[in-house]
Every structure is written in C-alpha cells, then in structure tokens.
Design an enzyme around this catalytic site. Structure first.
Site, PDB file in Angstrom:
ATOM      1  N   CYS A   1      50.735  70.722 -15.918  1.00  0.00           N
ATOM      2  CA  CYS A   1      50.811  69.593 -16.841  1.00  0.00           C
ATOM      3  C   CYS A   1      51.922  69.934 -17.814  1.00  0.00           C
ATOM      4  CB  CYS A   1      49.488  69.392 -17.577  1.00  0.00           C
ATOM      5  SG  CYS A   1      49.569  68.049 -18.779  1.00  0.00           S
TER       6      CYS A   1
ATOM      7  N   SER B   1      47.983  69.891 -21.219  1.00  0.00           N
ATOM      8  CA  SER B   1      47.107  70.852 -20.542  1.00  0.00           C
ATOM      9  C   SER B   1      46.117  70.168 -19.612  1.00  0.00           C
ATOM     10  CB  SER B   1      46.343  71.660 -21.589  1.00  0.00           C
ATOM     11  OG  SER B   1      45.670  70.768 -22.465  1.00  0.00           O
ATOM     12  N   CYS B   2      46.484  69.027 -19.035  1.00  0.00           N
ATOM     13  CA  CYS B   2      45.572  68.330 -18.134  1.00  0.00           C
ATOM     14  C   CYS B   2      45.224  69.250 -16.960  1.00  0.00           C
ATOM     15  CB  CYS B   2      46.208  67.044 -17.614  1.00  0.00           C
ATOM     16  SG  CYS B   2      46.581  65.884 -18.928  1.00  0.00           S
TER      17      CYS B   2
END
Lengths: 94, 214, 99
Positions: free
Chosen positions: B119, B123-124
C-alpha cells in the site's frame, strides 16, 4: 453511472499535482497503462477527505502498468507490472 | 485503557476500572491524548465502553492463522478455491472466519505470475485474515521500493523469483484489499488441512515470501 | 511514496502496545458503518496535514491519534477545552497510581 472505459482499454493518467488528499500515487501520474478490471463505484475520496459525502460516486479501475514504462532503468522482467486502483476522473484515453 | 486491558499473551482479560496500562511504558502526550479521546467519545455516547473493549478484543484475536486456514482449504478443495477467488470474504465465512466488510480480492501465484501486495499510500492490509501488519509493511522503505524494484526487495526477504516469471505488484487502496494465494509447495501431497495451514506463513499471503515444505 | 529512494527494508516488528491497539480500535469504531464519524480518507488527509517533518518524527499510531483528534475537533465532536481538561485528568490519575 456507466463506466467510461472497458477492460483492455489503454488509458493515460493525468499529470496533475493539485493540493489536497489524492489517492492517485505520484509514480503513475503521466504514465499509460491498460484497464485490468473495473473495481466498482465508490464515493469520491477527494471529497470524503474533507468531510463531505463524496457523491456522485466515481468508477474505480484497476490499471496495469508495465514496470519498464514506469522506470526507464528497470532491470527485472519485461512483463513485470504494477496494478494500481485509479478513479475515473484521473484517466484519459491513451 | 479506561475499562479493561487485555493480556496479549494469553488473551485472558479482566476488568480494571480506571487503571492505567502498566505495559505502555513511559507516559507520552499521545498516550494521554488516546486515553482522553476514548473516554470523551464514550461519555458522549459516540460508542460505548463495551464497543471499544469488544473492538480491542477483536483486534487481538486476528492472526495469520485465519489466513492460513483459508489458504489450506483452497489448496485442497477445488470448488472452495473457485469460491475463494470470487469472494474471499464469503469463502472465509464458510470456515467461520469473519473477514470484515471491506472486500478482499485474491490473486493467485502460479509458475507464471508472482503477485506482491503493497500500500504505497498508507497501510492497507488484509488485517482481518492476517492480523495487524508488521512494522516494515507500513514503513517507508518497503512502500517506496517494492514498486520500483520488487525483485530486489523480495531478495531481501530471501525470495528469488525466476526471471521468466512475471512479477505483478498490487497497490492496495482503502476500498478493497488484496490477499495472495501462494503456490502449494511440491512434496506436500500427503499433508492434511491442519498441517498445510500451519506451514502457510504470513508474508507468503502478501507475496513477499513463498511457502516451503517443512 | 511509491518509487522514492529508500534503504533496505528493516524487517523489524514489535508487539503493539495497549495504547496503540486502543487508537486502532477507536479509528475502527469511528469509521465503522455503524457510526461513520470519520472516513479513512479524512484520517489520511489529517496525517498529511501534520506536515512532512512531523510525519517522520511521529510513530504510526502517534500520527493516527493526532489526526483523529484534530478531525474530531474540526467536526465539533469534542472541544479543545474539554480535551485539555480531560488530558489533565488522565495525567493526574496516572500520578495517583504512582506511574
């Protein structure tokens, strides 16, 4: 709303740098790729970021970019790719 | 935490009204802010103390074990794999695993394509199936370099991808998450579902490593 | 930050502290379908608004709680005054507990 682009279409990412919260990563602005699939319709994140409702929804695409198109000195495989989710307002026909 | 805290090691929780978290170490302004904001939101009825406690407990129960179970089933059951590739969340539900409401998309590693997840914006991460992400996943080095030099970054993790295999880096967004279906290693034909689930390492499910025969 | 120069990936990990999990849980609740007080995009915009220097100085969850708090104030969910007073209370509580 109907999607403007279809799977397999070549598209160009607008090379624009407005201020504000934008989901389109810098490294693909001004680059061309191919629509991999249509992810669906989602509220506009550029509006959501400022507490608004983000309507009308925008079509979100997965666009595949060849690594060799992104980085002139790329030394991996010729078919290596990066797939990025991009909203329709950032795309133009290539 | 205002109402309770959870001992992460044994998942045993109990109530400590208005007792600080000794495990937090030296108190910082951010810890104070966190406690104050949480208390105010509870007092204002934005959510309840029970909601907050339940959410923290839920975060603590999520781990790569869940992801490993789903992968092992997909390796063993072709029909399940088809459903998993179509809808990860629904497939996980079949195994009694709550994968949350954000759609998770599966990408399959094969002898022709190796998928890697990043990501670059934040912070996916498929945290509902893998737990909270490791620090490096959220850090600058991984996020900036994996799109620029995926093979080099993978090499740092001990993962060598043959030059005739296509590397496909997927940049996640908040609207959907990715999860990698790693290749089942050769020589694991006799292994049962539980044994297979146990060899699926966390990083293989984001494509940074592969699964190896034990 | 995709494509920017950076050193090797430091494969370090730490167990999340209770306060970090609390930040995470607060954000999950505020963005959840049940409440929808904040969107993830607002959180990110709030982090970007902290400025580039702060981005590097603060830890991940320090950035999150800073952004969440600013957005809650902007939206009028909490006021600066009550937050300030409550933070004093929290500190006093900690001192009483001898920490």
């Amino acid at each position: 709303m109907t999607a403007r682009y279809a799977v397999g279409d070549r598209v160009h990412v607008r090379e624009a740098y407005p201020p504000g919260h934008i989901r389109t990563p810098y490294f693909i602005r001004g680059k061309s790729g191919v629509i991999n699939d249509i992810a669906g319709e989602f509220a506009n994140p550029e509006e959501l970021a400022y507490g608004r409702v983000g309507l009308p929804k925008l079509t979100l695409y997965h666009v595949s970019f060849r690594q060799t198109d992104l980085w002139s000195d790329y030394n991996g495989g010729a078919s290596d790719a990066t797939v990025v989710a991009i909203y329709e307002n950032w795309l133009e026909p290539a | 935490m205002s109402d309770s805290h959870i001992h992460g090691d044994d998942k045993w929780s109990h109530s400590h009204p208005k007792q600080p978290d000794i495990e937090d170490g030296p108190l910082t302004d951010y810890m104070v802010m966190t406690e104050a904001v949480g208390d105010l939101l509870i007092e204002k009825g934005v959510f309840s103390a029970g909601d907050l406690r339940a959410m923290i407990e839920s975060i603590d129960t999520k781990s790569p074990t869940d992801g490993g179970r789903v992968i092992a089933r997909a390796w063993l059951d072709q029909e399940f794999k088809v459903r998993f590739m179509e809808d990860v969340n629904a497939a996980a539900e079949e195994l009694g695993i709550d994968a949350g409401t954000i759609p998770i998309r599966a990408v399959e590693n094969t002898s022709e394509v190796h998928n890697v997840i990043v990501c670059t914006l934040c912070s996916c991460y498929p945290r509902m199936l893998l737990g909270l992400p490791p620090d490096w996943y959220k850090a600058r080095a991984y996020r900036s370099r994996v799109v620029r030099d995926p093979r080099g970054v993978l090499r740092e993790f001990g993962t060598e991808i043959s030059s005739d295999v296509e590397i496909r880096v997927h940049d996640s967004t908040a609207d959907l998450r990715y999860m990698v279906l790693p290749m089942r290693p050769d020589g694991t034909e006799g292994m049962g579902e539980g044994e297979l689930a146990a060899i699926v390492n966390r990083d293989s499910m984001i494509g940074v490593t592969t699964v190896r025969k034990p | 930050m995709g494509g920017l120069e950076a050193g090797p990936v430091e494969q370090s990990e730490h167990d999340y502290a209770p306060w970090e999990k609390r930040v995470d849980a607060i954000m999950r609740l505020l963005t959840g379908k049940q409440y929808e007080v904040i969107t993830v995009d607002e959180l990110r915009r709030g982090i970007e608004d902290l400025g580039p220097g702060v981005y590097d100085e603060l830890s991940y969850y320090e950035r999150w709680i800073s952004s969440i708090t600013n957005i809650l104030i902007e939206k009028g969910v909490i006021s600066v005054d009550e937050l300030g007073r409550r933070m004093e209370d929290v500190c006093a509580r900690r001192e009483e507990a001898g920490i």
